[in-house]
Design an enzyme around this catalytic site. Structure first.
Site, short mmCIF file in Angstrom:
data_model
loop_
_atom_site.label_atom_id
_atom_site.label_comp_id
_atom_site.label_asym_id
_atom_site.label_seq_id
_atom_site.Cartn_x
_atom_site.Cartn_y
_atom_site.Cartn_z
N CYS A 81 0.87 -1.18 0.00
CA CYS A 81 0.00 0.00 0.00
C CYS A 81 0.90 1.22 0.00
CB CYS A 81 -0.87 0.04 1.25
SG CYS A 81 -2.32 -0.99 1.19
N CYS A 125 -3.89 -0.50 -3.09
CA CYS A 125 -4.33 0.88 -3.21
C CYS A 125 -5.59 0.96 -4.06
CB CYS A 125 -3.22 1.72 -3.81
SG CYS A 125 -2.70 1.10 -5.42
N CYS A 161 -0.63 4.30 -6.56
CA CYS A 161 -0.45 2.85 -6.44
C CYS A 161 0.96 2.52 -6.87
CB CYS A 161 -1.46 2.13 -7.33
SG CYS A 161 -1.52 0.37 -7.04
#
Length: 167
Positions: A15, A91, A99
């Site tokens: 993430c 993400c 991302c």
């Protein structure tokens, strides 16, 4: 006696901040899939803290949270880093969240989902959002752990991994 060869594989959840979704995913795999998988998590711009709401969800499942911490993905670019077989980005592109890309030859898939850290509201509303994220991750990871990874060719496996992220 018949001996089955057990393969251990490494999974990375990425993430942006590595404070909630990827931490919860790491905890889920390391508890539900510990017989065959080791999970890690990291962030492209690590937050440096793990959200207490994420820890609460893992502890509610009855699992240990002692070793969970926010990490930079740079930790996994070192020569002595574990070899990663799977990398999943979590993400949410729809919310314009950055991302991170993960270079290399491993299997990758995007399992985008909303960031519970971004939600503002009452403590009850925030807890509900973290519970929803945890439940969604657990469902996706259950599907992943049920795959016959060793018996699928790489194209079939990639299709299944991508499908999990779309579900």
């Amino acid at each position: 006696l018949e001996f089955r060869r057990v393969l251990f594989r490494s999974v990375m959840f990425v993430c942006t901040g590595n404070s909630a979704r990827s931490i919860m995913a790491e905890g889920i795999v390391n508890n539900m899939g510990a017989a065959h998988f080791t999970a890690y998590s990291a962030g492209s711009h690590r937050a440096g803290i793990v959200r207490p709401e994420a820890i609460k969800q893992i502890e509610r499942a009855g699992w240990d949270t002692t070793n969970l911490r926010s990490k930079s993905w740079n930790e996994f670019a070192q020569p002595d880093s574990p070899k990663l077989d799977f990398v999943f980005t979590l993400c949410d592109k729809a919310s314009k969240e950055d991302c991170p890309a993960w270079p290399g030859q491993r299997m990758t898939a995007h399992w985008g989902m909303s960031d519970p850290v971004a939600v503002q509201g009452t403590p009850e509303e925030i807890e509900r959002v973290f519970l929803q994220a945890f439940s969604e991750l657990r469902r996706r990871i259950n599907i992943f752990l049920s795959l016959a990874v060793s018996s699928l060719d790489s194209l079939a496996l990639q299709r299944k991994l991508d499908d999990i992220g779309k579900s």
